[in-house]
Design a protein around this motif. Sequence first.
Motif, PDB file in Angstrom:
ATOM      1  N   ILE A 348       0.725  -1.407  -0.496  1.00  0.00           N
ATOM      2  CA  ILE A 348       0.012   0.272  -0.301  1.00  0.00           C
ATOM      3  C   ILE A 348       1.091   1.531   0.001  1.00  0.00           C
ATOM      4  O   ILE A 348       1.059   1.872  -0.788  1.00  0.00           O
ATOM      5  CB  ILE A 348      -1.007  -0.615   1.470  1.00  0.00           C
ATOM      6  N   VAL A 349       2.201   1.525   1.053  1.00  0.00           N
ATOM      7  CA  VAL A 349       3.280   2.643   1.133  1.00  0.00           C
ATOM      8  C   VAL A 349       3.735   2.440   0.089  1.00  0.00           C
ATOM      9  O   VAL A 349       3.459   3.792  -0.987  1.00  0.00           O
ATOM     10  CB  VAL A 349       3.615   2.615   2.257  1.00  0.00           C
ATOM     11  N   LEU A 350       4.263   1.345  -0.580  1.00  0.00           N
ATOM     12  CA  LEU A 350       4.547   1.528  -2.430  1.00  0.00           C
ATOM     13  C   LEU A 350       3.602   2.454  -3.060  1.00  0.00           C
ATOM     14  O   LEU A 350       4.093   3.303  -4.251  1.00  0.00           O
ATOM     15  CB  LEU A 350       5.128   0.202  -2.667  1.00  0.00           C
ATOM     16  N   PHE A 351       2.239   2.130  -3.076  1.00  0.00           N
ATOM     17  CA  PHE A 351       1.783   2.445  -4.308  1.00  0.00           C
ATOM     18  C   PHE A 351       1.406   3.992  -3.818  1.00  0.00           C
ATOM     19  O   PHE A 351       1.453   4.919  -4.860  1.00  0.00           O
ATOM     20  CB  PHE A 351      -0.018   1.665  -4.264  1.00  0.00           C
ATOM     21  N   LEU A 352       1.138   4.394  -2.613  1.00  0.00           N
ATOM     22  CA  LEU A 352       0.914   6.095  -2.221  1.00  0.00           C
ATOM     23  C   LEU A 352       1.843   6.434  -2.891  1.00  0.00           C
ATOM     24  O   LEU A 352       1.888   7.686  -3.316  1.00  0.00           O
ATOM     25  CB  LEU A 352       0.705   5.877  -0.681  1.00  0.00           C
ATOM     26  N   PHE A 353       3.854   5.796  -2.927  1.00  0.00           N
ATOM     27  CA  PHE A 353       4.690   7.282  -3.272  1.00  0.00           C
ATOM     28  C   PHE A 353       4.467   7.062  -4.129  1.00  0.00           C
ATOM     29  O   PHE A 353       5.619   8.180  -5.234  1.00  0.00           O
ATOM     30  CB  PHE A 353       5.072   6.720  -2.488  1.00  0.00           C
ATOM     31  N   LEU A 354       4.855   5.728  -5.341  1.00  0.00           N
ATOM     32  CA  LEU A 354       5.297   5.252  -6.445  1.00  0.00           C
ATOM     33  C   LEU A 354       4.138   5.706  -7.638  1.00  0.00           C
ATOM     34  O   LEU A 354       3.908   6.255  -8.585  1.00  0.00           O
ATOM     35  CB  LEU A 354       5.655   4.288  -6.706  1.00  0.00           C
ATOM     36  N   GLY A 355       2.602   5.455  -7.222  1.00  0.00           N
ATOM     37  CA  GLY A 355       2.135   6.262  -8.108  1.00  0.00           C
ATOM     38  C   GLY A 355       1.309   5.681  -8.701  1.00  0.00           C
ATOM     39  O   GLY A 355       0.591   5.942 -10.154  1.00  0.00           O
ATOM     40  N   ASN A 356       1.776   3.706  -9.466  1.00  0.00           N
ATOM     41  CA  ASN A 356       1.348   3.534 -10.347  1.00  0.00           C
ATOM     42  C   ASN A 356       1.609   2.068  -9.529  1.00  0.00           C
ATOM     43  O   ASN A 356       2.732   2.142  -9.396  1.00  0.00           O
ATOM     44  CB  ASN A 356       2.220   4.224 -11.484  1.00  0.00           C
ATOM     45  N   PHE A 357       0.925   1.307 -10.395  1.00  0.00           N
ATOM     46  CA  PHE A 357       1.123  -0.341 -10.040  1.00  0.00           C
ATOM     47  C   PHE A 357       2.315  -1.148 -10.600  1.00  0.00           C
ATOM     48  O   PHE A 357       3.100  -1.724  -9.497  1.00  0.00           O
ATOM     49  CB  PHE A 357      -0.100  -1.299 -10.683  1.00  0.00           C
ATOM     50  N   ALA A 358       2.382  -0.532 -11.744  1.00  0.00           N
ATOM     51  CA  ALA A 358       4.067  -0.764 -12.613  1.00  0.00           C
ATOM     52  C   ALA A 358       5.221  -0.917 -11.339  1.00  0.00           C
ATOM     53  O   ALA A 358       6.387  -1.702 -11.182  1.00  0.00           O
ATOM     54  CB  ALA A 358       4.297  -0.179 -13.197  1.00  0.00           C
ATOM     55  N   SER A 359       5.172   0.549 -10.991  1.00  0.00           N
ATOM     56  CA  SER A 359       7.131   0.549  -9.862  1.00  0.00           C
ATOM     57  C   SER A 359       6.838  -0.342  -8.859  1.00  0.00           C
ATOM     58  O   SER A 359       7.269  -0.468  -8.177  1.00  0.00           O
ATOM     59  CB  SER A 359       6.875   2.350  -9.907  1.00  0.00           C
ATOM     60  N   ALA A 360       5.253  -0.072  -8.277  1.00  0.00           N
ATOM     61  CA  ALA A 360       5.110  -0.836  -7.494  1.00  0.00           C
ATOM     62  C   ALA A 360       5.199  -1.978  -6.601  1.00  0.00           C
ATOM     63  O   ALA A 360       6.254  -2.600  -6.223  1.00  0.00           O
ATOM     64  CB  ALA A 360       3.822  -0.438  -6.574  1.00  0.00           C
ATOM     65  N   PHE A 361       4.910  -2.648  -7.967  1.00  0.00           N
ATOM     66  CA  PHE A 361       5.440  -4.460  -8.637  1.00  0.00           C
ATOM     67  C   PHE A 361       6.284  -4.257  -9.090  1.00  0.00           C
ATOM     68  O   PHE A 361       6.881  -5.444  -7.846  1.00  0.00           O
ATOM     69  CB  PHE A 361       4.082  -4.702  -9.742  1.00  0.00           C
ATOM     70  N   SER A 362       7.449  -3.480  -9.579  1.00  0.00           N
ATOM     71  CA  SER A 362       8.630  -3.597  -9.440  1.00  0.00           C
ATOM     72  C   SER A 362       9.287  -3.234  -7.814  1.00  0.00           C
ATOM     73  O   SER A 362      10.677  -4.172  -7.662  1.00  0.00           O
ATOM     74  CB  SER A 362       9.182  -2.199 -10.268  1.00  0.00           C
ATOM     75  N   VAL A 363       9.039  -3.414  -7.296  1.00  0.00           N
ATOM     76  CA  VAL A 363       9.550  -2.826  -5.732  1.00  0.00           C
ATOM     77  C   VAL A 363       9.261  -4.295  -4.964  1.00  0.00           C
ATOM     78  O   VAL A 363       9.914  -4.609  -4.047  1.00  0.00           O
ATOM     79  CB  VAL A 363       9.666  -2.075  -5.288  1.00  0.00           C
ATOM     80  N   ALA A 364       7.597  -4.175  -5.071  1.00  0.00           N
ATOM     81  CA  ALA A 364       7.581  -5.085  -4.097  1.00  0.00           C
ATOM     82  C   ALA A 364       8.052  -6.709  -4.592  1.00  0.00           C
ATOM     83  O   ALA A 364       7.918  -8.011  -3.379  1.00  0.00           O
ATOM     84  CB  ALA A 364       5.876  -5.361  -3.518  1.00  0.00           C
ATOM     85  N   ILE A 365       8.452  -7.365  -5.127  1.00  0.00           N
ATOM     86  CA  ILE A 365       8.315  -8.197  -6.298  1.00  0.00           C
ATOM     87  C   ILE A 365       9.973  -9.239  -5.295  1.00  0.00           C
ATOM     88  O   ILE A 365      10.368  -9.668  -5.482  1.00  0.00           O
ATOM     89  CB  ILE A 365       8.822  -8.736  -7.600  1.00  0.00           C
ATOM     90  N   ILE A 366      10.545  -7.736  -5.214  1.00  0.00           N
ATOM     91  CA  ILE A 366      11.868  -8.443  -4.477  1.00  0.00           C
ATOM     92  C   ILE A 366      11.514  -9.257  -3.238  1.00  0.00           C
ATOM     93  O   ILE A 366      12.789 -10.127  -2.508  1.00  0.00           O
ATOM     94  CB  ILE A 366      12.729  -7.059  -3.953  1.00  0.00           C
ATOM     95  N   LEU A 367      10.115  -8.985  -2.690  1.00  0.00           N
ATOM     96  CA  LEU A 367      10.108  -9.747  -0.989  1.00  0.00           C
ATOM     97  C   LEU A 367       9.638 -11.090  -1.128  1.00  0.00           C
ATOM     98  O   LEU A 367      10.639 -11.522  -0.277  1.00  0.00           O
ATOM     99  CB  LEU A 367       8.984  -9.405  -0.467  1.00  0.00           C
TER     100      LEU A 367
END
Length: 1023
Positions: A348-367
């Motif tokens: 949720i935080v990634l999406f709020l800060f990065l503003g789009n799903f693609a960027s949030a997914f690119s970070v979250a996939i590291i988990l």
Amino acid sequence: MSEKIIDFALSRKVLILLIALIVLIFGTNSMLKLPVDAYPDVAPTQVKIILKSSGMTPSEMEARVMIPVEQNMQSIPNQKIVRSLSKYGLCDITIDFEDGVDIYWARQQVAQRLSEVKDLLPANVSGGLAPITTPLGEVLMFTIESDTLDLMQKRTLLDWVINKRIRSIDGVAEANALGGYVKTYEVVPDFSKMKLYKVTMERLKEVLEKNNKNDGVGRLSIGEQSLFVRSEGRLKNINDISNLIVKYDNGRNIRVSDIASVQIGSLTRGGFVTKDGKEEAVEGLILSRKGEDTSKVLVRVKSELEKIEKDLPKGTSLNIFYDRSDLVSKAIHTVSTALIEALILIVIVLFLFLGNFASAFSVAIILPFAAMMTFIAMSYFGITANLMSLGGLAIAIGMLVDAGVVMVENISEHLYDEANKDKSKLQLVMDSAKEVATPVFTGILIIIIVFLPLLTLEGLEGKLFVPVALSIVFALTSSLILALTFIPVVSFYILKQTSHPKVALMVFLENIYEKSLKYALSHQKIVFAIVGVLWIAAVLAYMQVGKTFMPELDEGNVIIGIEKNPSISLEASRDIDLKIQQSLLKEVPEVISIVARGGSDEIGLDPMGLNDTDTFLVLKPKDEWRVPSNEWLLDEFRRVLDEFVGIEYGFTQPIAMRVSEMLSGSRGDIVVNIYGGDTVKLESIAKDVARITESIRGSSDVYKKANEGVTYWEVEFKDEAMARYGVSRDELSSYLKASVDGVEVGIIQEDLRRIPLMIKGSKKLQTSMHGNIDLQYVLDNGNSVEVNELVNFKMTGGPVQIDHEDGMRKSLVQTNVIGRDLVGFVDELRNKIESSIKLPQGYFIEYAGEYQNQQRASKRLSIIVPISIGLVFILLLLTFKSSLQAFLVLLNIPFALIGGVFGLYLTGEYLSVPASVGFIALMGIAVLNGVVMLNYFNYLKESVKDSLEVVTLGSIRRLRPVLMTASIAALGLIPMLFATGPGSEIQKPLAIVIINGLVSSTFLTLILLPILYHKFILKSDHK
């Protein structure tokens, strides 16, 4: 190096994706195969010797058994400590070895030393090495329920059917049995008839021993056949025993039945089990082997118990009242729930800060990929999935995305920039990834370095927190590798090279931050003053924060240790336990069931006296309590127990109890050990220490074991009279033992069961000393003499038990601490003891238990943490090539600590080892943010000439990654802050420190660091 790794990854994108898929598959397989337990194996390499000799007082056991064995064990290599205690008829010696010593090598050394000293011990000493288990090996307990079977039948069923099958299960060290009556065949002599027929006790023993065996005579060859000849001599039943001929006298055969009665009896009981205030019970206790996967052992045991239950007599069942897997599942659920909730918050935080799903997914996939790589490493290094190792992963989850956040944020910024729309996407991704590669590599490496001190912890704290540190290091290393390889590749495929509108949240935050930063830059003195005040306030708050070792893990079960008068009989002790259970069940509805174990088991792993009882309470789920508070419930128990006069009690939990006993030989938070030479003086000093301890605020359940008041009938041999009648001490001792306790003279085989054959006196002789005094001892010539002509009987007193540690006698006082910190309590206690008690020459006091662990951990961290900070400084120096810049980044550490200290102070938490781990994690995150900020300042100052514009533009440009790393790390720990299951107590202080510390750290990184950079770096460059 980091830039070359990025070049390699982006030039071989398909290979990187293929490797990532392989990692995911192997990681999932490793995760599913990881051994699962509630708690890391905190037990040292420990070998226990249990020796028994019925009839010996504690003083005799000490002098004749414990001291010879103990002295022979002292020089074994890699030995840490030798602890021992002697009680009536039993000696328990525990040898702890250094960590890493192979348990089988240690047992071999101990067994060899024991065999060397065996010849020096009394002939009737039995026993040896205890099973290969640990103090935490008690994984399952059950009772046998039946309306048709009596206590002896239940015990026989447990010994010869249930436990026999359980012992064959892989991973089970021992299946112990408690309570009930162990069946025997008893020959009860009629001493008057033995006198009449002139039969000696030695003759009766000889007849029973020599007429109870089958033998092979040989083989006959008759023609073409071979016949095996055997003699059938084994006794089979009461009739066979009764008909044995003892002697031939005046034309008549004197049989056993002429001089004794033969009956079914039982061994003299050393303990008992009671249940629910109704009756005695029979309990089975399963011990897992050291190093085994507890969860798998329990699955196999419970599966076998289900099969066994189907074969039991009609109406008989097994009631499991303690199952370690319940705690395992609860603890793992606590951590896994925190992990899942943290993952959702992070996305949720990634999406709020990065503003789009693609960027949030690119970070979250590291988990998931970092988690799978961590599981592979845990499997390789033999780390189990438990409360601490998974807790380390939960701590790291917020930091796992730090590298990815910085990397994806910079890549997306360049891809979304209108000025770069005509450039090659691959080149853009490569250039922007390289731009932050150095701060990412340095920052994550710094976080790893600050966690390395945890790997040096020793003792209990080492066994608890080394798995935490290793799982964090594995996870962070995985995230760094992924950030430099997998994340750039994923970003290339997922992120679009097109302009995006600015994220509304970031526009809002940047506007506020820009105004705040400009105000701070123009009012630097005010900022310095605020920071100074905060720092001073934090120092003052730190001085008020108490210190302890570890928050207590709530296992969901309570054990009440109850002590009565040392000279109490088994029957009286049992009756008191039943009354206590009835009151508890009546007055405290939160209790579902109670199973209490008094005295010791047959193995001797828990050598308690008949006056000691461990009362195991099975409780309702916490949400069904009238008041969901552990302290409230303990107060309810105290209210009930205080109604019983003449008992002492204390509270503990199954694992906590065994850990405390393993570390200090006692069960309290604080153990005051008094060392000296005389047991009477030690007892006197211990009473004074207990009285002082009770007067200290915060003391609870102060316990000083009653070590006097035991009465002994002492037998003094009349050597002259014995010589005149030709009687030896050994013969007379054996005679008296047979009349009171009984002596084993053989085995009666019942199918696969081996039932002891005993010579044992009548109930009257077992309950009256005068009956033994008046006995007639039959001499070898057929004459008889009264026993009192051969011995004197006198009543004496003696200690309940004698404790040794490294060859020194000791006494101890234990206490729990409620409502205040451990260190402050011990400091006050020490001062009062030193001012009130003058110790005799050669006597001294040591403070053990949790306090000893806390002192050792604090001392180790106080040495290692500064060293790790020094290593961080060297790494920063190599990165920035400037000692001043390296120092500015390090300034983030003390300022980050401000929030952590305030967090502990305001919540009333103590500075514990988990809180210290929180401070260590906080240091790493604070330095990472400082590195990211300063690195970009250095990049801008090459192209931007105005110094104010450098720090303003650079700070605004790095606002998003700094806020994201801090908020994600903090929000990742929020679930731990509010978790309530087992294990949450350990994670909570850690979460408080990191979350509050990140608030102060982020504020100071965004405000103070730009000011200091502008003041000391940019202005000095322009001079």
